[in-house]
Design an enzyme around this catalytic site. Structure first.
Site, PDB file in Angstrom:
ATOM      1  N   GLY A 139       9.980   3.484  -4.570  1.00 14.14           N
ATOM      2  CA  GLY A 139       8.916   2.718  -3.907  1.00 14.14           C
ATOM      3  C   GLY A 139       7.774   2.223  -4.837  1.00 14.14           C
ATOM      4  CE  LYS A 191       3.819  -1.852   1.682  1.00 18.45           C
ATOM      5  NZ  LYS A 191       2.684  -1.120   1.846  1.00 18.45           N
ATOM      6  CB  SER A 228      -5.032   1.489  -0.444  1.00 18.67           C
ATOM      7  OG  SER A 228      -4.121   1.070   0.545  1.00 18.67           O
ATOM      8  CB  THR A 278      -1.153  -0.066   1.149  1.00 17.62           C
ATOM      9  OG1 THR A 278      -0.186  -0.503   2.379  1.00 17.62           O
ATOM     10  CG2 THR A 278      -2.056  -0.922   0.941  1.00 17.62           C
TER      11      THR A 278
END
Length: 179
Positions: A51, A39, A130, A7
């Protein structure tokens, strides 16, 4: 079958420093698959940091392709990003990948998407994933109303605010500075 997705990622340039951070959550549908996903990737001895958000396996494929493009274009990050986006959009296998990337060096912060977009974001703030709109809103407010904060503080607080609001973002943060 549902894919594992990663995310929230935030990159900010502020007062001459560039910092990128990400939470550690990966979800499988509406459950947490892993809470300590890394990430971010540091490339070229810290001169470029990337990222990713979206499908984890797809993101790793894109990262490998981006590194290939960097090598092919003399470590020119902006050119490598444009060439990756072009290939991503037109290549049959790559066009099915579901992920987004932020790439940052001292001069540029870019968002790369599978639709062929290479976006240089406003206010020197890039967010994906998200929780990105929560993190972006927080970062914009900090840049405007708390300019005494460092880029790292802004990234950390933006991610923490996103984690407080977005169920797909957690507080296990990894933060890297571009050298």
């Amino acid at each position: 079958m549902e894919r594992i997705k990663s995310t929230t990622v935030v990159a900010i340039r502020h007062n001459g420093e560039v910092v990128i951070g990400a939470d550690g959550q990966a979800t499988l549908g509406n459950t947490v698959a892993k809470s300590t996903v890394k990430k971010l990737r540091v490339l070229q001895n810290g001169k470029i940091v990337t990222g990713f958000a979206g499908s984890t396996a797809d993101a790793f494929t894109l990262l490998e392709k981006f590194e290939e493009k960097l090598g092919a274009f003399g470590n020119n990050m902006k050119r490598a990003a444009v060439e990756l986006a072009k290939e991503w959009r037109t290549d049959r296998m790559l066009s099915k990948l579901e992920a987004m990337m932020i790439v940052a060096d001292k001069e540029d912060i870019l968002i790369i998407s599978g639709t062929g977009d290479v976006i240089e974001p406003d206010m020197e703030i890039a967010t994906i994933g998200s929780g990105s709109m929560y993190a972006q809103s927080a970062a914009r407010a900090m840049k405007q109303f708390a300019p005494q904060m460092t880029a790292e503080e802004m990234v950390r607080e933006s991610l923490n605010i996103a984690a407080d609001v977005c169920i797909y973002t957690n507080h296990n943060l990894v933060i890297e500075r571009v050298n």
